[in-house]
Design an enzyme around this catalytic site. Structure first.
Site, PDB file in Angstrom:
ATOM      1  N   CYS A 261       6.714   0.201  16.579  1.00  0.00           N
ATOM      2  CA  CYS A 261       7.581  -0.604  17.442  1.00  0.00           C
ATOM      3  C   CYS A 261       8.721  -1.212  16.637  1.00  0.00           C
ATOM      4  O   CYS A 261       8.626  -1.414  15.441  1.00  0.00           O
ATOM      5  CB  CYS A 261       6.824  -1.708  18.169  1.00  0.00           C
ATOM      6  SG  CYS A 261       5.497  -1.160  19.236  1.00  0.00           S
TER       7      CYS A 261
ATOM      8  N   ASN B 179       6.063  -6.708  19.665  1.00  0.00           N
ATOM      9  CA  ASN B 179       5.313  -5.780  18.818  1.00  0.00           C
ATOM     10  C   ASN B 179       3.923  -6.353  18.609  1.00  0.00           C
ATOM     11  O   ASN B 179       3.779  -7.560  18.408  1.00  0.00           O
ATOM     12  CB  ASN B 179       5.975  -5.623  17.444  1.00  0.00           C
ATOM     13  CG  ASN B 179       7.317  -4.939  17.513  1.00  0.00           C
ATOM     14  OD1 ASN B 179       7.723  -4.450  18.555  1.00  0.00           O
ATOM     15  ND2 ASN B 179       8.026  -4.912  16.398  1.00  0.00           N
ATOM     16  N   GLY B 180       2.916  -5.507  18.611  1.00  0.00           N
ATOM     17  CA  GLY B 180       1.567  -5.980  18.331  1.00  0.00           C
ATOM     18  C   GLY B 180       0.625  -5.782  19.507  1.00  0.00           C
ATOM     19  O   GLY B 180       0.902  -5.017  20.437  1.00  0.00           O
TER      20      GLY B 180
ATOM     21  N   GLU C 232      -2.905  14.394  -0.926  1.00  0.00           N
ATOM     22  CA  GLU C 232      -1.583  13.982  -0.473  1.00  0.00           C
ATOM     23  C   GLU C 232      -0.791  15.176   0.061  1.00  0.00           C
ATOM     24  O   GLU C 232      -0.088  15.071   1.073  1.00  0.00           O
ATOM     25  CB  GLU C 232      -0.829  13.299  -1.621  1.00  0.00           C
ATOM     26  CG  GLU C 232       0.611  12.937  -1.334  1.00  0.00           C
ATOM     27  CD  GLU C 232       0.780  11.924  -0.209  1.00  0.00           C
ATOM     28  OE1 GLU C 232       1.929  11.747   0.230  1.00  0.00           O
ATOM     29  OE2 GLU C 232      -0.218  11.326   0.246  1.00  0.00           O
TER      30      GLU C 232
ATOM     31  N   LYS D 247       0.696  15.460   3.875  1.00  0.00           N
ATOM     32  CA  LYS D 247       2.103  15.687   4.194  1.00  0.00           C
ATOM     33  C   LYS D 247       2.254  16.835   5.201  1.00  0.00           C
ATOM     34  O   LYS D 247       3.026  16.749   6.138  1.00  0.00           O
ATOM     35  CB  LYS D 247       2.902  16.025   2.926  1.00  0.00           C
ATOM     36  CG  LYS D 247       3.183  14.851   2.038  1.00  0.00           C
ATOM     37  CD  LYS D 247       4.232  13.953   2.633  1.00  0.00           C
ATOM     38  CE  LYS D 247       3.914  12.517   2.663  1.00  0.00           C
ATOM     39  NZ  LYS D 247       2.684  11.903   2.731  1.00  0.00           N
TER      40      LYS D 247
ATOM     41  N   GLU E 154       1.030  15.683   8.662  1.00  0.00           N
ATOM     42  CA  GLU E 154       1.886  14.669   9.272  1.00  0.00           C
ATOM     43  C   GLU E 154       3.112  15.261   9.959  1.00  0.00           C
ATOM     44  O   GLU E 154       3.465  14.844  11.060  1.00  0.00           O
ATOM     45  CB  GLU E 154       2.370  13.686   8.202  1.00  0.00           C
ATOM     46  CG  GLU E 154       1.350  12.668   7.763  1.00  0.00           C
ATOM     47  CD  GLU E 154       1.929  11.728   6.731  1.00  0.00           C
ATOM     48  OE1 GLU E 154       1.741  10.515   6.871  1.00  0.00           O
ATOM     49  OE2 GLU E 154       2.575  12.201   5.775  1.00  0.00           O
TER      50      GLU E 154
ATOM     51  N   HIS F 133     -19.018  24.147  -2.124  1.00  0.00           N
ATOM     52  CA  HIS F 133     -19.994  23.354  -1.375  1.00  0.00           C
ATOM     53  C   HIS F 133     -19.619  23.278   0.105  1.00  0.00           C
ATOM     54  O   HIS F 133     -19.917  22.289   0.775  1.00  0.00           O
ATOM     55  CB  HIS F 133     -20.107  21.958  -1.976  1.00  0.00           C
ATOM     56  CG  HIS F 133     -20.663  21.953  -3.358  1.00  0.00           C
ATOM     57  ND1 HIS F 133     -22.010  21.893  -3.642  1.00  0.00           N
ATOM     58  CD2 HIS F 133     -20.038  22.038  -4.561  1.00  0.00           C
ATOM     59  CE1 HIS F 133     -22.194  21.919  -4.950  1.00  0.00           C
ATOM     60  NE2 HIS F 133     -21.020  22.007  -5.536  1.00  0.00           N
TER      61      HIS F 133
ATOM     62  N   LYS G  27       5.785   4.358  10.953  1.00  0.00           N
ATOM     63  CA  LYS G  27       6.005   4.146   9.522  1.00  0.00           C
ATOM     64  C   LYS G  27       5.139   3.023   8.988  1.00  0.00           C
ATOM     65  O   LYS G  27       4.561   3.125   7.922  1.00  0.00           O
ATOM     66  CB  LYS G  27       7.489   3.837   9.284  1.00  0.00           C
ATOM     67  CG  LYS G  27       7.855   3.633   7.814  1.00  0.00           C
ATOM     68  CD  LYS G  27       7.691   4.909   7.022  1.00  0.00           C
ATOM     69  CE  LYS G  27       8.093   4.745   5.574  1.00  0.00           C
ATOM     70  NZ  LYS G  27       7.719   5.940   4.786  1.00  0.00           N
TER      71      LYS G  27
END
Length: 614
Positions: free
Chosen positions: A2, A100-101, A487, A491, A494, A510, A609
């Site tokens: 938001c 926001n929230g 990571e 990426k 995402e 495994h 973000k």
């Protein structure tokens, strides 16, 4: 998540608010809206979709007025649609709010207000809040600021709000708990925003509200700051912003993410600038120097973070234990507070967050402080909540990161954490002088080596084209590069929406090896430093099962080149510094694959973000 923008002053509010909302698009959202006061009435326009959709729809309303509020919404209560979008009116139509929230007890409040005759048009908790404020105004016979204060003492949750009352046309009331809110102070004008980017071209003076603070912003008067719980007077601390306009523009790149990938040599250098003095054999970090005894006497370091910052924490675990010989535990901040962790005053908690506003990480900080631990913050945003809540800390100096998928934040976090580990290793006498100087010199050279790694972009684009239609991918690494594998997979997930998983290479046998066939791309980090022969064995196992191997190798490698389908070289460096280089090609691969798939690279679906609520 938001975004809030508001303006009150002598300029036309509409263009400022629209441009500000565009600056906040990086936060992730699914709808947008604006409310303007033209001297007679509030003109409201809102829509599901992007700010561009809002601009088109707003052609049908009056855009006049020098006071207004705007919002980009990331849906929580209620699906993304025009009705649930912000701003929201009160039942009388005289009050309007952006928020926001999350208001956790909204349903109980809604039931009570419904009994009192209030009608609700949306599914949002925000519409409940604005009607609660109106009810307080009526029953308590108080002005807007007091009504906001009383109402907020009745709600449970997190919020950043801006409220306007057309009976008070020279005033906006704002308040904060959990979600960030900044007030820009200009000449005879004020700006309101979730961060400073919407108003940086107008003023570099800002006040960041603390949790449970509210402000009454009035034309021609100073900001009036109050504590929400007890109405105590608070005094605004005006910060001079260091951000500049060029940092939040694309600068000729097609996407912010690509710009930020290419900014990493400068960002890493800016992060160690003034701290790393390799020629003098010094690392200067005030937050460590002033608290060295606490670090040297600590039983352990607990690192808490989320997402990409958690991966940086995993790299730091290897660095601290290997170089400084201090026990480290790395925790998801989102789980840490709920498992009744054992924390003592002999522990140090390091909290890592790009935004400095991550709700779960903030909650972990508060818990650790209650238990007596010393808390050290690593974040990128000056004046952020984590920077204010921690006992000490270090900024990363990455500059604004606009792309939702974090890139330069990751490498600069690792840089800061490496500096800390080296400083502690020196203080503990773990290193010889020659080894210490070797590390300092090599870290100083990392930006040049990142530049060299970026030169593989054309090759990476070709490889991306081969695998852009994959449905699953596997990422493998060992030691320091296991977190880099995690990571890299994150990426790709995402921004391209391809399912990907990262594993320690040894764990492949495994379970994940069952997935490998001729359709499975496997990205393997196989640098010469650290378990190289073991990783080569893993590659041979993949090859024997017809998996497609894309290997990240040290320059000049021949052994893996003979086995892999594709090879991407990075410069040689010390083992503990390899993550700063091996992550670069994985970032570029994700970027190019996402672009080729037609994905919105900077604003991937469903993501925000900064996650400022649980």
């Amino acid at each position: 998540m938001c975004g809030i923008v508001g303006y009150i002053g002598h300029r036309e509010a509409y263009p400022i608010i629209i441009k500000g909302l565009q600056r906040l698009e990086y936060r992730g959202y699914d709808s947008a809206g604006i409310a303007l006061y033209d001297g007679n009435q509030i003109n409201l326009c809102k829509t599901k979709g992007k700010v561009e959709d809002l601009k088109n729809k707003a052609k049908n309303i009056s855009q006049a007025g020098s006071i207004g509020i705007g919002h980009t919404r990331w849906a929580t209560h209620g699906v993304p649609n025009d009705v649930n979008s912000h701003p929201h009116y009160s039942n009388s139509g005289e009050l309007v709010i952006i928020h926001n929230g999350i208001i956790e007890n909204y349903d109980a409040i809604k039931q009570e207000l419904t009994k009192r005759g209030y009608i609700f048009h949306s599914d949002t908790d925000t519409e409940v809040l604005i009607n609660l404020i109106e009810e307080v105004q009526k029953t308590e016979d108080v002005k807007l600021g007091k009504a906001v204060q009383i109402a907020l003492n009745q709600v449970v949750g997190a919020y950043a709000i801006a409220v306007f009352d057309k009976k008070k046309p020279d005033e906006i009331v704002v308040a904060k708990l959990g979600s960030p809110l900044a007030i820009g102070i200009g000449e005879g004008e004020f700006f309101i925003a979730s961060d400073a980017s919407p108003f940086i071209e107008f003023t570099n003076n800002a006040v960041y509200l603390e949790d449970e603070e509210m402000a009454i912003i009035r034309l021609g008067k100073e900001i009036k700051l109050r504590k929400i719980k007890d109405d105590a007077v608070a005094y605004p601390r005006i910060l001079e912003l260091q951000m500049n306009l060029e940092e939040i523009e694309k600068g000729g790149f097609d996407h912010f993410m690509l710009k930020e990938i290419y900014e990493q040599p400068r960002a890493i250098k800016d992060t160690y600038r003034g701290r790393l003095l390799a020629d003098q054999g010094l690392i200067r970090m005030a937050g460590i120097d002033l608290n060295m005894e606490k670090f040297l006497n600590a039983n352990r370091i607990i690192i808490v973070a989320c997402g990409t910052s958690w991966h940086a924490g995993l790299v730091a675990e290897y660095i601290f234990e290997d170089l400084a010989r201090i026990p480290v535990e790395v925790e998801y901040a989102s789980e840490f507070r709920y498992r009744n962790p054992v924390i003592t005053d002999k522990d140090i908690l390091i909290a890592i967050s790009q935004s400095g506003e991550t709700a779960d990480t903030l909650a972990a900080i508060k818990l650790a402080k209650e238990r007596g631990a010393f808390v050290f913050g690593v974040c990128n945003v000056v004046g952020s909540s984590i920077a204010r809540e921690t006992d000490a800390g270090a900024y990363t100096h990455a500059g604004p990161e606009i792309g939702v998928a974090s890139t330069k934040a990751f490498t600069t976090q690792i840089t800061v954490l490496t500096l800390i580990a080296l400083k502690l290793a020196k203080a503990k006498g773990v290193f010889s002088e020659s080894r210490y100087h070797e590390y300092l010199t090599e870290l100083e050279n990392i930006p040049n080596k990142v530049e060299k790694a970026l030169q593989s972009n054309a090759l990476i684009e070709i490889i991306a084209d081969v695998y852009k239609d994959s449905t699953n991918c596997l990422y493998l690494g060992r030691g320091y590069n296991f977190p880099v594998a995690l990571e890299g997979a994150l990426k790709l997930k995402e921004i391209s929406y391809i399912h990907a998983e990262g594993y320690p290479a040894a764990e492949m046998k495994h379970g994940p090896i069952a997935l490998i066939d001729e359709h499975m791309p496997v990205f393997v980090i196989a640098t010469k430093k650290g378990h190289y022969e073991k990783v080569v064995s893993n590659i041979q196992e993949i090859k024997s099962r017809k998996g497609k191997i894309i290997a990240i190798v040290t320059e000049g490698d021949e052994q893996v080149r003979d086995l892999a389908d594709h090879v991407i070289e990075v410069p040689e460096t010390l083992e503990s510094l390899t993550p700063l280089l091996t992550t670069i090609p994985l970032q570029l691969l994700s970027y190019h694959i996402a672009v080729m798939r037609g994905c919105n690279v900077d604003q991937p679906r469903n993501l925000a973000k900064s996650v400022t609520v649980e």
